[in-house]
Design a protein around this motif. Structure first.
Motif, PDB file in Angstrom:
ATOM      1  N   ALA A 191       0.845  -1.203   0.000  1.00 52.00           N
ATOM      2  CA  ALA A 191       0.000   0.000   0.000  1.00 52.00           C
ATOM      3  C   ALA A 191       0.874   1.245   0.000  1.00 52.00           C
ATOM      4  N   GLN A 248      -0.956   4.919   4.230  1.00 54.35           N
ATOM      5  CA  GLN A 248      -2.056   3.970   4.338  1.00 54.35           C
ATOM      6  C   GLN A 248      -1.601   2.717   5.098  1.00 54.35           C
ATOM      7  N   HIS A 283      -4.584  -0.443  -2.205  1.00 51.29           N
ATOM      8  CA  HIS A 283      -4.142  -1.155  -1.004  1.00 51.29           C
ATOM      9  C   HIS A 283      -4.524  -2.631  -1.132  1.00 51.29           C
TER      10      HIS A 283
END
Ligand SMILES: Nc1ncnc2c1ncn2[C@@H]1O[C@H](COP(=O)(O)OP(=O)(O)OP(=O)(O)O)[C@@H](O)[C@H]1O
Ligand SMILES: [Mg+2]
Length: 349
Positions: free
Chosen positions: A243, A247, A322
């Motif tokens: 990711a 994040q 992600h």
């Protein structure tokens, strides 16, 4: 061609890359099994970014680096550089590509030949790629200056330098041919904490100046957090989560990432008391005999029966790319303070 079919989207890409080292035994050296050091890695690296690569010792980070550079021949899979599968290249084609793919090793003591002068160490790649003697000397002196050493160091030997200076020599050698990608395999792990920051900052400056793309391998999650745009987490030869940096650090999805992050010390004692550590039980299983299903299930605090027999794919879990390979991801990871962008990295940060 990239994974989603568009050519040129990524500078570097691996697809289902595997390295299974044979285990030989007995008088006849028969193959009795395989160490699955890298076991199906799909990784995409964009031009100009730093992709951090973290994971416990033995999870396959260095082997992955070596596969990309073809220092090991892969058991299976593909490595695309600028859209072409370089694992298919012959020696001559590989020679051309190699100037664009360089590596900096962890140990600046072991990776520099003690019998060669600094000048000849840095000149080596230039000679291999047929520079003229005069040009080479000038270029080496220029490189010494770029990495913060003096051109007068040209005739000295590696033992006359400190660890940090030696790593600068390693950096000079890596950038000598104006590469596009540098794989930094734990470039600061062997250095004093105070010196680590200087080398990390040098790498960040060089990246801007020469438009470099990095894969930055490290144990130390704080260093990775500082330098990376995106971070990939490896466990037993596979990428289990990837990711954007913030994040991943603020909202990890994979329980393994969550536990790694929870082990980072927080300098603020109040925050340190508030947060919950996730301590993993058991040792990392042997890559010669990885557990079935999700390979993390033997140590996972969130394990369910389903995980023991089913392999979780590395799937997109959220917008912005992600991805995590987990059937029961962590819902809200612990919050860790935001790193401040573009501030120089400080020791112990
Ligand atoms: N040449 C080799 N032959 C056989 N097994 C190997 C070889 N190189 C690495 N391995 C094994 O492959 C696995 C992954 O090793 P690797 O060095 O890639 O891990 P790593 O993530 O870089 O670890 P570290 O953080 O300690 O550097 C380990 O189990 C290691 O013992
Ligand atoms: Mg390693």
């Amino acid at each position: 061609m990239s994974a989603n079919g568009q050519a040129g989207e990524y500078l570097l890409e691996t697809r289902d890359l595997k390295m299974h080292f044979p285990i030989k035994a007995g008088v006849f050296k028969r193959t009795v099994g395989h160490v699955k050091a890298v076991d199906g890695v799909d990784l995409q690296v964009r031009k100009g970014e730093t992709l951090g690569l973290v994971g416990e010792s033995g999870c396959g980070k260095s082997t992955l680096a070596r596969l990309i550079l073809r220092l090991h021949e892969a058991t299976a899979g593909e490595v695309f550089f600028e859209g072409e599968n370089i694992l298919k290249y012959d020696r001559r084609q590989m020679m051309k590509v190699r100037r664009n793919l360089q590596i900096i090793f962890q140990d600046p003591y072991a990776s520099l030949n003690p019998r060669m002068t600094v000048g000849s160490i840095i000149a080596e790649p230039l000679r291999t790629h047929k520079g003229t003697t005069d040009n080479i000397k000038r270029r080496v002196q220029e490189l010494l200056e770029i990495v913060g050493l003096s051109p007068e160091h040209y005739n000295r030997y590696p033992h006359e330098f400190s660890g940090g200076q030696r790593q600068r020599i390693g950096v000079a050698r890596a950038i000598a041919l104006n590469p596009k990608v540098i794989i930094c395999d734990e470039p600061v792990s062997a250095l004093d904490v105070s010196i680590q920051a200087q080398v990390v900052n040098l790498l960040m400056d060089l990246q801007k100046e020469f438009d470099l793309t990095y894969i930055f391998i490290a144990h130390d999650l704080s260093v990775v957090k500082h330098i990376s745009d995106r971070v990939a987490v490896m466990y037993l030869g596979r990428v289990v989560e990837i990711a954007d940096r913030n994040q991943l650090y603020n909202r990890p999805l994979h329980p393994y990432t969550n536990s790694l992050l929870s082990a980072i010390p927080i300098p603020d004692p109040k925050l340190e008391r508030q947060r919950q550590r996730v301590v993993l039980t058991g040792d990392v299983p042997s890559p010669a005999n990885p557990p079935p299903g999700c390979t993390f299930h033997t140590r996972c605090p969130r394990v369910q029966d389903y995980c023991r027999n089913n392999v979780p794919p590395l799937e997109r879990q959220e917008e912005n790319g992600h991805r995590a390979s987990c059937f029961f991801p962590v819902v809200s990871g612990q919050k860790i303070e935001e790193p401040t962008a573009s501030t120089p990295y400080k020791a112990g940060e």
